[in-house]
Design an enzyme around this catalytic site. Structure first.
Site, mmCIF file in Angstrom:
data_model
loop_
_atom_site.group_PDB
_atom_site.id
_atom_site.type_symbol
_atom_site.label_atom_id
_atom_site.label_comp_id
_atom_site.label_asym_id
_atom_site.label_seq_id
_atom_site.Cartn_x
_atom_site.Cartn_y
_atom_site.Cartn_z
ATOM 1 N N ASP A 27 -8.763 7.964 -26.248
ATOM 2 C CA ASP A 27 -9.880 7.054 -25.919
ATOM 3 C C ASP A 27 -10.779 7.628 -25.196
ATOM 4 O OD1 ASP A 27 -10.968 4.723 -25.136
ATOM 5 O OD2 ASP A 27 -9.243 3.739 -23.952
ATOM 6 N N ASP B 278 -17.586 2.914 -25.207
ATOM 7 C CA ASP B 278 -18.043 1.381 -25.043
ATOM 8 C C ASP B 278 -17.864 1.090 -23.624
ATOM 9 O OD1 ASP B 278 -15.269 1.940 -25.261
ATOM 10 O OD2 ASP B 278 -14.905 -0.265 -25.613
ATOM 11 N N CYS C 255 20.608 -5.819 -22.866
ATOM 12 C CA CYS C 255 19.999 -5.034 -23.883
ATOM 13 C C CYS C 255 21.094 -3.796 -24.354
ATOM 14 C CB CYS C 255 18.522 -4.379 -23.373
ATOM 15 S SG CYS C 255 18.058 -3.048 -24.237
ATOM 16 N N CYS D 157 20.008 -0.836 -25.776
ATOM 17 C CA CYS D 157 19.388 0.396 -26.306
ATOM 18 C C CYS D 157 20.203 1.605 -25.455
ATOM 19 C CB CYS D 157 17.868 0.468 -25.515
ATOM 20 S SG CYS D 157 17.622 0.822 -23.920
ATOM 21 N N CYS E 198 20.457 1.071 -21.585
ATOM 22 C CA CYS E 198 21.393 -0.003 -21.200
ATOM 23 C C CYS E 198 22.890 -0.022 -21.690
ATOM 24 C CB CYS E 198 20.602 -1.144 -21.490
ATOM 25 S SG CYS E 198 18.880 -1.421 -20.860
HETATM 26 N N1 GUN Z 1 -8.651 0.514 -22.868
HETATM 27 C C1 GUN Z 1 -8.279 -0.730 -22.649
HETATM 28 N N2 GUN Z 1 -9.632 -1.624 -22.806
HETATM 29 C C2 GUN Z 1 -10.513 -0.870 -23.312
HETATM 30 C C3 GUN Z 1 -11.651 -1.171 -23.625
HETATM 31 O O1 GUN Z 1 -12.179 -2.109 -23.729
HETATM 32 N N3 GUN Z 1 -12.356 0.023 -24.179
HETATM 33 C C4 GUN Z 1 -11.971 1.314 -24.316
HETATM 34 N N4 GUN Z 1 -12.385 2.392 -24.861
HETATM 35 N N5 GUN Z 1 -10.424 1.712 -24.036
HETATM 36 C C5 GUN Z 1 -9.851 0.409 -23.298
HETATM 37 ZN ZN ZN Z 2 17.631 -1.352 -22.789
#
Ligand code: GUN
Ligand code: ZN
Length: 474
Positions: free
Chosen positions: A90, A125, A275, A277, A280
């Protein structure tokens, strides 16, 4: 770039797909655990052991740390994190939305993602929050779109994401989806929705996602940014979201919260661990409370249940029973039910996408009356051509003598040709006592049939309702 996304199976707007990246091909729907490059609660190697095929991390955090930055540039992201599979990065846009300002230029952070060999890079963005004034939503979208243009024009040797913003304005979302699609990205995240999910605003979430999907069209992979709670995977997948990222598994663990597909529990308020897993299995509730690795153990459990739910969603898509899962999951919280009802109101859109042959139709709740199969039957029922005496009945032993046509009757479908009674979807399993929603839907469909055949004389032999009377009333 060649086509990175191949759709293998479909159900509702959901699908099983194959996404190809420089570090391998993964199957969708897919959950990417979020890895904090500073303090991974669970190491990427361990994430892979738990079942994560792909992870996501934040290039902005790496870029801001001189030591991490140098290592990432010199040796690449995969060696830095110790993960062999695909890694999405990101851009720091989310930091932008939380802190209001970040210390990097849009093309700088994108080039950085390219340089460290991210498999899917995200331009910077602007995640516009819900409910802002339209002017703000438009002007921020405009900035995002300028950055998308610049990003799309750059040379790339891996995948590039084109985020879709537009706040809670469906028309802006649809336009933003079309704009991004026309520029040609490889993955399309729907962004700015974390505040909606945090506030349980699933109805608005459905509006936003469906609008974005309408703009994007059905053939491209869609990422729902920030969707990490397993409760929501079925709904999101049914709308055609293919990728999810989970910081939730770690964030909730840090607050001593235990995720389930039906919601979240505080560990302190639980008596059992419902659960199987490995975490757990190995602990009682008290042992988990007392564990020196409590946060890590909780995070591992949270991830196990999240990945398990993804596999269940996939199996449901594969066998054509995603709607059944959706109805079940959306009964975990009243606001989820609101979300499902909103999706039901998009019946025409869903019906246009949903062409799968399915496992048996189960009528499980009033929402089943809005399934695409019912909408499709309603749309086509006036093609049935009838003359003379017509019997519509739900009694297999009814006396059929003297009728030119006999139609079966089963809510929510209403009348359908007898010879299709063993065929999908009319072989549906329905309750012995139809509810009012099913009957209303059946009556509506019957009216369409009657109106389309004004020459025919209809007789009704039904145990469910006095259909003849109800038809006369209208
Ligand atoms: N992570 C959570 N929401 C967003 C978003 O709208 N844009 C970006 N780039 N990362 C995010
Ligand atoms: Zn679990």
């Amino acid at each position: 770039m060649p086509d990175h996304f191949e759709i293998l199976h479909k159900d509702l707007a959901g699908r099983i797909g194959r996404l190809s990246t420089p570090h391998g091909t993964v199957e969708t729907p897919l959950l990417m655990p979020v890895v904090n490059p500073h303090l991974p609660l669970i190491t990427p190697g361990e994430l892979a052991e738990i079942g994560a095929d792909m992870i996501i991390t934040n290039s902005y955090i790496i870029n801001q740390d001189p030591d991490l930055k140098i290592r990432a540039v010199e040796r690449g992201l995969h060696e830095l994190l110790g993960f062999k599979g695909p890694i999405m990065t990101d851009s720091g846009a989310f930091q932008l939305s939380v802190y209001g300002d970040i210390d990097v230029q849009p093309m700088e952070i994108l080039d950085f993602q390219f340089a460290i060999k991210s498999d899917i890079s995200v331009p910077l963005d602007i995640p516009t929050p819900p409910d802002v004034a339209r002017e703000r939503a438009e002007s921020e979208l405009h900035t995002t779109e300028e950055r998308l243009q610049e990003a799309a024009a750059a040379n790339r040797s891996a995948l590039l994401a084109g985020p879709v913003q537009g706040s809670t304005y469906p028309d802006l979302r649809e336009r933003a989806g079309k704009f991004a699609r026309d520029l040609g990205f490889d993955v399309y995240p729907v962004g700015g929705v974390v505040p909606l999910m945090e506030a349980y605003r699933y109805r608005d979430l459905v509006d936003v996602v469906v609008a974005a999907k309408k703009g994007l069209g059905s053939g491209v992979p869609v990422h729902l940014f920030g969707a990490g709670h397993p409760m929501i995977f079925a709904l999101a997948a049914a709308m055609g979201c293919d990728l999810f990222d989970s910081a939730a598994y770690a964030l909730y663990a840090r607050q001593d919260r235990y995720l389930t597909v039906r919601g979240t529990w505080k560990l302190a308020e639980m008596n059992y661990l419902p659960c199987s897993c490995p975490v757990c299995q190995a602990h009682t509730r008290q042992e988990l409370v007392d564990s020196p690795h409590k946060t890590r153990d909780l995070a591992r459990h949270n991830l196990y249940v999240s990945l398990q739910e993804i596999r269940l969603v996939k199996q449901s898509i594969r066998e054509g029973s995603l709607w059944d899962l959706l109805e079940t999951r959306c009964r975990s919280h009243p606001r989820m039910l609101d979300g499902l009802k909103r999706l039901c109101s998009q019946g025409k859109w869903l019906e246009g996408l949903d062409t799968a042959s399915k496992s048996t139709f189960f009528y499980l709740s009033p929402e089943s009356a809005s399934r695409p199969e019912v909408i499709r039957h309603a749309r086509r029922v006036d093609r049935i051509c009838l003359q003379g005496n017509v019997l519509i009945t739900d009694d297999p032993n009814a006396d059929k003598a003297g009728y030119n046509h006999v139609l079966n009757f089963k809510p929510p479908f209403g009348p359908y040709p007898t010879e299709l009674s063993e065929t999908y979807p009319f072989n549906a399993e329905v309750p012995e006592d139809a509810d009012n929603t099913a009957i209303d839907q059946a009556v509506k469909i019957t009216k369409r049939l009657v109106r389309a055949n004004p020459e025919a004389r209809f007789t009704f032999r039904l145990k469910f309702c006095d259909l003849g009377e109800r038809l006369k009333q209208s």
